[in-house]
Design a protein around this motif. Structure first.
Motif, PDB file in Angstrom:
ATOM      1  N   PHE B 119     -12.240 -25.496  41.481  1.00  0.00           N
ATOM      2  CA  PHE B 119     -11.318 -26.274  42.083  1.00  0.00           C
ATOM      3  C   PHE B 119     -11.270 -26.474  43.403  1.00  0.00           C
ATOM      4  CE2 PHE B 119      -9.420 -22.705  40.439  1.00  0.00           C
ATOM      5  CZ  PHE B 119      -8.763 -21.750  41.608  1.00  0.00           C
ATOM      6  N   ASN B 120     -10.532 -27.615  43.473  1.00  0.00           N
ATOM      7  CA  ASN B 120     -10.437 -27.975  45.530  1.00  0.00           C
ATOM      8  C   ASN B 120     -12.127 -27.297  45.886  1.00  0.00           C
ATOM      9  OD1 ASN B 120      -8.699 -28.200  44.999  1.00  0.00           O
ATOM     10  ND2 ASN B 120      -8.027 -26.118  45.292  1.00  0.00           N
ATOM     11  N   LEU B 121     -12.904 -27.686  45.044  1.00  0.00           N
ATOM     12  CA  LEU B 121     -14.693 -27.616  45.970  1.00  0.00           C
ATOM     13  C   LEU B 121     -15.242 -28.238  46.733  1.00  0.00           C
ATOM     14  CD1 LEU B 121     -16.341 -26.676  41.843  1.00  0.00           C
ATOM     15  CD2 LEU B 121     -15.119 -25.266  43.687  1.00  0.00           C
ATOM     16  N   ALA B 122     -14.613 -29.307  46.947  1.00  0.00           N
ATOM     17  CA  ALA B 122     -14.627 -30.248  47.930  1.00  0.00           C
ATOM     18  C   ALA B 122     -14.381 -29.867  49.502  1.00  0.00           C
ATOM     19  CB  ALA B 122     -13.694 -31.558  47.792  1.00  0.00           C
ATOM     20  N   TRP B 123     -13.372 -28.604  49.679  1.00  0.00           N
ATOM     21  CA  TRP B 123     -12.976 -27.986  50.590  1.00  0.00           C
ATOM     22  C   TRP B 123     -13.841 -26.440  50.740  1.00  0.00           C
ATOM     23  CZ3 TRP B 123     -10.177 -31.100  47.349  1.00  0.00           C
ATOM     24  CH2 TRP B 123      -8.701 -31.736  48.675  1.00  0.00           C
TER      25      TRP B 123
END
Lengths: 256, 351
Positions: B119-123
């Motif tokens: 999760f929140n891999l875009a960060w």
């Protein structure tokens, strides 16, 4: 010229032209002011064309066979000392000794006079940090490290009786794309007799480049197979092999 | 005359078609977009920093996302079809492997490290516990090709997808043509995984003024800010750095961590700082999953840190904490569970 006058022929011609124009949007036929240089890379060992799985002897007297030889060539330019320069737009070419068609390719370059050719062995760092690529850079070609992202710039595998690795193999996977471990190498080559050439639209040229694999082992550095049969990570050793593969190339001939 | 003309025209046509073939054959097909695709937006939760430019050259679409979703749950990506991405990344466990220190891969093998939640891999700017992967798009190549995970080659995966009648139309819908290549596959997976945003835990509701902490959570938050936030800063609850938290080396795994990538001895035994979001859904913990409970992790920091040359300076004296503080901290960490994320229908198995 009856046929040209006939109505059906005109329709046929028109339709054909339309088909040709529409069916291929990314037409790479010559742009204005450009011509073609056909590059032919010829891998060799001991002065004869390299044949996979054939036995050769390297400058240290070590016997070896090559089972895999692949390298990336990118950023091709032709230039001269008076600031004429032309750079190929296509990013990268992957040359694979097991696929002879990959060793020949055409580059579109400007109509200029030139007395040298340059290219980079390897893949620009940008393509090493920008996610999934395609074409010559598709990871299906086995030139991409998954666990430590980055392209293998050049790969030489084979067998040698002096190798201490299992089944006498040697494997050189040379990569590392940035900073102190960057293994891209720029090569600048002049032509036999110091000649210069003029590239013109109606006069494409063919450039034959010899790739002498013996120098992989001995040129800038002495790198006998017995000392290290396996190199598969970026680092100082890979840097030495990169220095060596920068020495493999000479222009054998430029043909009209 | 008539015959000459015919030959002339035929020759012209031949030359033309040869030029055409020449012109077309070297055109690399770059993943474009399908016609009439539905654009999607990555919704950045309030208070989150700007994400990585992950979708700058991979425009998010419903079709690309749905293809990625199907691929994420596709057994054909693994040798014996038993190990889709989702086998180790289970939604109910915030896309980690529940209760498995090491996950299971092809042919009765353990994976090398604990499967992290997704999760929140875009960060995230690097992937893997050792940070060896520099872009989300190329991360899936690792589990797919590892012999102890999905055990495939990329070419075999592509061949299977090409031979499955469901896929060419999905690739066309997402990327404009039925051609299937690794770039399109990876970009679709990246769209699906990059969209997995978790920012709706009780903690987030409190931050947005939509809920209040209990007394224990409030106390735990103060302890967290005092003792944990350096390495696990909100709102992502990780600083994405690599640190040695003073774990004993497992003699079987003998995992040197970040050093295996950088070759720098100062990186020996350093691993990525994981996010604390959804931490109560992702047990067990640690790069090799050696801790079965949050309590065991906290106890490690209280009394178990082993000092070696690369042990993090902030942990050399451990993290002193009373039993009561430990309970309050645990209460706060429970408030980081995003119960909407783990049941979000967009991310469930499409089959």
């Amino acid at each position: 010229m009856d046929i040209l006058r006939s109505r059906s022929s005109k329709v046929l011609l028109l339709a054909t032209s339309l088909f040709l124009a529409l069916s291929c949007k990314k037409d790479k036929s010559l742009e204005t002011g450009k011509s073609r240089v056909s590059f032919r890379f010829e891998n060799s060992a001991q002065g004869i064309p390299l044949q996979l799985e054939k036995k050769y002897t390297n400058p240290f007297g070590e016997d070896y066979t090559v089972t895999t030889l692949k390298y990336h060539i990118s950023d091709i330019t032709i230039s001269d000392s008076s600031k004429n320069i032309s750079r190929e737009k296509t990013c990268c070419h992957l040359l694979d000794a097991s696929d002879s068609t990959s060793l020949h390719f055409d580059a579109q370059l400007d109509e200029i006079s030139f007395d040298r050719v340059s290219f980079i062995i390897g893949v620009d760092s940008l393509y090493n940090v920008s996610g999934a690529q395609t074409g010559a850079l598709d990871p299906v070609h086995g030139m991409f490290w998954t666990w430590n992202t980055g392209y293998i710039m050049a790969k030489l595998e084979g067998e040698s009786s002096v190798s201490s690795a299992p089944v006498s193999r040697f494997q050189y996977h040379i990569g590392g794309y940035a900073g102190s471990v960057a293994t891209q190498r720029k090569v600048t080559l002049t032509f036999p007799g110091g000649r210069s050439y003029s590239l013109k639209a109606d006069q494409p040229l063919t450039m034959i480049i010899d790739v002498n694999i013996s120098k992989w082992f001995r040129s800038a550095h002495d790198l006998p197979i017995a000392s290290q049969p396996l190199v598969m990570t970026p680092g100082p050793l890979a840097m030495q092999y990169a220095d060596n593969y920068a020495c493999l190339f000479t222009v054998k001939e430029v043909q009209p | 005359m008539r015959r000459t003309s015919t030959i002339l025209i035929l020759s012209l046509l031949l030359i033309f078609s040869e030029m055409l073939m020449e012109a077309c054959k070297k055109t690399d097909s770059v993943a474009g977009q399908g016609i009439g695709t539905t654009p999607l937006q990555l919704k950045v939760p309030q208070g989150f920093p700007p994400p990585q430019p992950l979708f700058a050259d991979n425009p998010l679409t419903q079709e690309g996302f749905e293809l990625g979703r199907r691929l994420f749950y596709e057994g054909k990506l693994s040798r014996d079809s038993n190990f889709p991405c989702a086998s180790c990344h289970q939604q109910f466990a915030a896309f980690s492997t529940l209760d498995h220190p090491l996950s299971h891969g092809f042919n009765n093998q353990f994976t090398r490290r604990n499967a992290p939640g997704l999760f929140n891999l875009a960060w995230q700017s690097s992937f893997q516990w050792d940070g060896g992967v520099n872009h989300l798009e190329v991360q899936p190549l690792n589990p797919i090709t590892s012999s102890n995970e999905m055990a495939m080659t990329i070419q075999e995966v592509l061949d299977r997808l090409k031979n499955d009648t469901r896929y060419p139309p999905m690739f066309k819908a997402a990327f404009g043509t039925e051609e299937i290549n690794s770039q399109k596959m990876l970009k679709a997976l990246s769209q699906f995984m990059g969209m997995m945003v978790s920012g709706n835990a009780k903690f987030d509701l409190v931050k947005r003024g939509q809920a209040t902490f209990t007394i224990a959570e409030q106390s735990g938050y103060a302890i967290f800010k005092n003792k944990c936030a350096t390495c696990h800063p909100e709102p992502l609850f990780t600083d994405n750095s690599f640190r040695n938290t003073g774990l004993a080396v497992d003699p079987v795994l003998n995992d040197s961590g970040r050093m295996s990538i950088t070759k720098d001895p100062m990186d020996y035994l350093k691993f990525k700082v994981p996010s604390l979001r959804n931490i109560y859904k992702t047990q067990p913990y640690g790069h090799d999953g050696r801790f079965y409970s949050i309590g065991a992790v906290i106890d490690h920091y209280r009394t178990g840190v082993i000092n070696t040359p690369t042990t993090d300076p902030k942990l050399r004296n451990g993290i002193p904490m009373t039993d009561e503080e430990k309970l309050d901290l645990s209460s706060f960490l429970r408030s980081l569970t995003d119960t909407t994320f783990i049941v979000d229908k967009r991310f469930t198995n499409p089959n």
